[in-house]
Write a protein that holds these residues in place. Structure first.
Motif, PDB file in Angstrom:
ATOM      1  N   SER A  15     -16.127  -5.760  -8.655  1.00 60.60           N
ATOM      2  CA  SER A  15     -15.376  -5.660  -9.903  1.00 60.60           C
ATOM      3  C   SER A  15     -15.461  -4.225 -10.418  1.00 60.60           C
ATOM      4  CB  SER A  15     -15.923  -6.644 -10.936  1.00 60.60           C
ATOM      5  OG  SER A  15     -17.282  -6.370 -11.191  1.00 60.60           O
ATOM      6  N   ALA A  16     -14.612  -3.895 -11.360  1.00 62.08           N
ATOM      7  CA  ALA A  16     -14.507  -2.521 -11.843  1.00 62.08           C
ATOM      8  C   ALA A  16     -15.748  -2.049 -12.586  1.00 62.08           C
ATOM      9  CB  ALA A  16     -13.287  -2.384 -12.746  1.00 62.08           C
ATOM     10  N   ASP A  17     -16.547  -2.975 -13.108  1.00 63.21           N
ATOM     11  CA  ASP A  17     -17.720  -2.558 -13.871  1.00 63.21           C
ATOM     12  C   ASP A  17     -18.937  -2.274 -12.986  1.00 63.21           C
ATOM     13  OD1 ASP A  17     -18.135  -5.183 -13.156  1.00 63.21           O
ATOM     14  OD2 ASP A  17     -19.063  -5.750 -15.054  1.00 63.21           O
ATOM     15  N   VAL A  18     -18.811  -2.436 -11.672  1.00 65.05           N
ATOM     16  CA  VAL A  18     -19.903  -2.153 -10.743  1.00 65.05           C
ATOM     17  C   VAL A  18     -19.618  -0.804 -10.084  1.00 65.05           C
ATOM     18  CG1 VAL A  18     -21.112  -2.924  -8.680  1.00 65.05           C
ATOM     19  CG2 VAL A  18     -20.275  -4.600 -10.321  1.00 65.05           C
ATOM     20  N   ARG A  95       1.995  -5.797   1.757  1.00 64.60           N
ATOM     21  CA  ARG A  95       2.543  -6.035   0.410  1.00 64.60           C
ATOM     22  C   ARG A  95       1.517  -6.644  -0.515  1.00 64.60           C
ATOM     23  NH1 ARG A  95       7.985  -9.004   0.170  1.00 64.60           N
ATOM     24  NH2 ARG A  95       8.093  -7.912  -1.803  1.00 64.60           N
ATOM     25  N   ARG A  96       0.648  -7.477   0.026  1.00 66.62           N
ATOM     26  CA  ARG A  96      -0.335  -8.167  -0.797  1.00 66.62           C
ATOM     27  C   ARG A  96      -1.379  -7.206  -1.357  1.00 66.62           C
ATOM     28  NH1 ARG A  96      -1.624 -13.832  -1.142  1.00 66.62           N
ATOM     29  NH2 ARG A  96      -2.870 -13.851  -3.014  1.00 66.62           N
ATOM     30  N   THR A 105     -12.810 -11.130  -6.420  1.00 67.74           N
ATOM     31  CA  THR A 105     -13.096 -10.091  -5.440  1.00 67.74           C
ATOM     32  C   THR A 105     -13.126 -10.657  -4.025  1.00 67.74           C
ATOM     33  OG1 THR A 105     -15.462 -10.370  -5.792  1.00 67.74           O
ATOM     34  CG2 THR A 105     -14.345  -8.649  -7.069  1.00 67.74           C
ATOM     35  N   ALA A 106     -13.521 -11.911  -3.873  1.00 67.05           N
ATOM     36  CA  ALA A 106     -13.563 -12.526  -2.542  1.00 67.05           C
ATOM     37  C   ALA A 106     -12.168 -12.651  -1.937  1.00 67.05           C
ATOM     38  CB  ALA A 106     -14.231 -13.894  -2.615  1.00 67.05           C
ATOM     39  N   SER A 107     -11.177 -12.979  -2.754  1.00 67.51           N
ATOM     40  CA  SER A 107      -9.823 -13.088  -2.212  1.00 67.51           C
ATOM     41  C   SER A 107      -9.246 -11.708  -1.897  1.00 67.51           C
ATOM     42  CB  SER A 107      -8.912 -13.851  -3.175  1.00 67.51           C
ATOM     43  OG  SER A 107      -8.841 -13.208  -4.415  1.00 67.51           O
ATOM     44  N   ALA A 108      -9.588 -10.683  -2.676  1.00 69.03           N
ATOM     45  CA  ALA A 108      -9.147  -9.331  -2.363  1.00 69.03           C
ATOM     46  C   ALA A 108      -9.781  -8.848  -1.059  1.00 69.03           C
ATOM     47  CB  ALA A 108      -9.506  -8.385  -3.503  1.00 69.03           C
ATOM     48  N   ILE A 112      -7.928  -7.888   2.757  1.00 68.07           N
ATOM     49  CA  ILE A 112      -8.164  -6.687   3.561  1.00 68.07           C
ATOM     50  C   ILE A 112      -8.468  -7.089   5.002  1.00 68.07           C
ATOM     51  CG2 ILE A 112      -9.697  -4.714   3.916  1.00 68.07           C
ATOM     52  CD1 ILE A 112      -9.939  -4.582   0.842  1.00 68.07           C
ATOM     53  N   TYR A 113      -9.344  -8.073   5.179  1.00 68.73           N
ATOM     54  CA  TYR A 113      -9.643  -8.554   6.532  1.00 68.73           C
ATOM     55  C   TYR A 113      -8.394  -9.144   7.185  1.00 68.73           C
ATOM     56  CZ  TYR A 113     -14.705  -7.980   6.288  1.00 68.73           C
ATOM     57  OH  TYR A 113     -15.972  -7.463   6.215  1.00 68.73           O
ATOM     58  N   TRP A 114      -7.556  -9.778   6.409  1.00 68.82           N
ATOM     59  CA  TRP A 114      -6.346 -10.425   6.920  1.00 68.82           C
ATOM     60  C   TRP A 114      -5.315  -9.395   7.370  1.00 68.82           C
ATOM     61  CZ3 TRP A 114      -1.446 -11.883   4.389  1.00 68.82           C
ATOM     62  CH2 TRP A 114      -0.753 -12.850   5.113  1.00 68.82           C
TER      63      TRP A 114
END
Length: 132
Positions: A15-18, A95-96, A105-108, A112-114
């Motif tokens: 996340s952005a705060d880390v 595109r995604r 964050t897990a889906s993002a 990337i792996y996809w």
């Protein structure tokens, strides 16, 4: 983390705060567990500090920091940095990944792996000499 060919070894989305420096100890642990022969890692100047000592003592991994020269003016190509930047450019073809629309964050990270098989299959399908 990518190898010298620009293929993904591991990814971690936070996340952005880390901050990158605080979260950076987790990724080398994961990557060295999967890739046992890894001995040298180049990192950006933002990863200086305790991470260098941690990688050397805990993981037996040399972390070399690629820094920009203090005397350089304007745009300067940093050695090995372009490999990661090229991967970012390839990932932005998906595109995604073009927009930050993921809520978790897990889906993002999964996106990337996809998208990596697309890059790898394009490289395998390339025939003949490369065009500039």
């Amino acid at each position: 983390m990518v190898d010298t060919l620009g293929l993904l070894l591991g990814v971690m989305v936070t996340s952005a705060d880390v901050g990158d420096r605080t979260a950076a100890q987790v990724l080398p642990d994961q990557v060295t567990a999967a890739h046992h022969r890894l001995a040298l890692v180049w990192a950006d100047g933002g990863y200086t500090g305790s991470l260098v000592e941690y990688c050397l003592t805990a993981l037996a991994l040399v972390l070399a920091i690629v820094k920009r020269s203090d005397h350089a003016k304007g745009f300067v190509v940093l050695p090995k940095r372009w490999i990661v930047e090229r991967l970012f450019a390839h990932l932005m073809r998906s595109r995604r990944l073009l927009r930050d629309v993921e809520r978790r964050t897990a889906s993002a990270q999964a996106m990337i792996y996809w998208s990596m098989p697309l890059l790898m299959s394009r490289r395998l399908a390339r025939t003949g000499p490369r065009r500039g």
